[in-house]
Design an enzyme around this catalytic site. Structure first.
Site, PDB file in Angstrom:
ATOM      1  CG  HIS A  62      -1.876   1.152   1.226  1.00  0.00           C
ATOM      2  ND1 HIS A  62      -2.801   1.329   0.224  1.00  0.00           N
ATOM      3  CD2 HIS A  62      -2.041   2.188   2.090  1.00  0.00           C
ATOM      4  CE1 HIS A  62      -3.507   2.423   0.477  1.00  0.00           C
ATOM      5  NE2 HIS A  62      -3.059   2.960   1.602  1.00  0.00           N
ATOM      6  CB  CYS A  99      -2.767   3.153  -3.116  1.00  0.00           C
ATOM      7  SG  CYS A  99      -1.900   1.563  -2.990  1.00  0.00           S
ATOM      8  CG  HIS A 138      -3.901   6.466   2.353  1.00  0.00           C
ATOM      9  ND1 HIS A 138      -4.445   5.224   2.542  1.00  0.00           N
ATOM     10  CD2 HIS A 138      -4.271   7.177   3.440  1.00  0.00           C
ATOM     11  CE1 HIS A 138      -5.102   5.188   3.686  1.00  0.00           C
ATOM     12  NE2 HIS A 138      -5.007   6.376   4.252  1.00  0.00           N
TER      13      HIS A 138
END
Length: 170
Positions: A25, A115, A37
């Site tokens: 991530h 992301c 994010h």
């Protein structure tokens, strides 16, 4: 050993890669202990295998959260991975744009808009995802290996099959 709160000190505009198990991530550090994010509904610290459900999401929310709430107990590292390829945008522009997106719901696609794409576009003006590229390369490699394997089996079957037929006709 996983970095702790006292090891790496990110600077505003730094990309942070968080290791979630089967994937990473990505967040961008905006200062004062906060990151921004792109987070599908299943993305949160310590989500484990549940986070893999993000592959079925088509929307995600831009969130601003404290870094340690996002990292949780996972390993992470500062990773401005494209600095050798692209000139980072000015820090003020990165932060201003990131802050302006907080709370927005954006399209999400693991392959074209995840992301990592989100943070690399903020930092470099170019949406890229190395983990998607790597997965595609591995997938293509596995696909080619499978095709070669099938081809070898087919050739072997043809050769040995024809020898068996020869034996039967004799």
């Amino acid at each position: 050993m996983a970095p702790t709160k006292y090891d790496e000190k990110p600077e505003p505009g730094d990309l942070i890669e968080i290791f979630r198990g089967g994937y990473q991530h990505w967040v961008i550090y905006v200062g004062d202990g906060f990151v921004i994010h792109l987070a599908p509904p299943s993305e949160h610290a310590n989500a484990g295998a549940y986070s893999m459900m993000s592959v079925v999401c088509d929307r995600a929310i831009v969130k601003k959260e404290e870094i340690w709430d996002v990292v949780g107990s996972d390993e992470y590292r500062i990773n401005n991975l494209l600095d050798d390829t692209y000139e980072p945008r000015p820090i003020r522009a990165i932060i201003r744009e990131a802050e302006s997106l907080v709370g927005n719901q954006l399209p999400y696609c693991v392959v074209r808009g995840n992301c990592e794409h989100f943070v690399t576009e903020l930092r470099y003006g170019k949406p890229e995802s190395r983990q998607v590229r790597k997965a595609v390369e591995i997938g293509v490699g596995v696909g080619v290996a499978a095709m070669v394997g099938i081809g070898v089996c087919a050739i072997a079957a043809a050769l040995f099959g024809s020898k068996d037929k020869e034996k039967q006709t004799k």
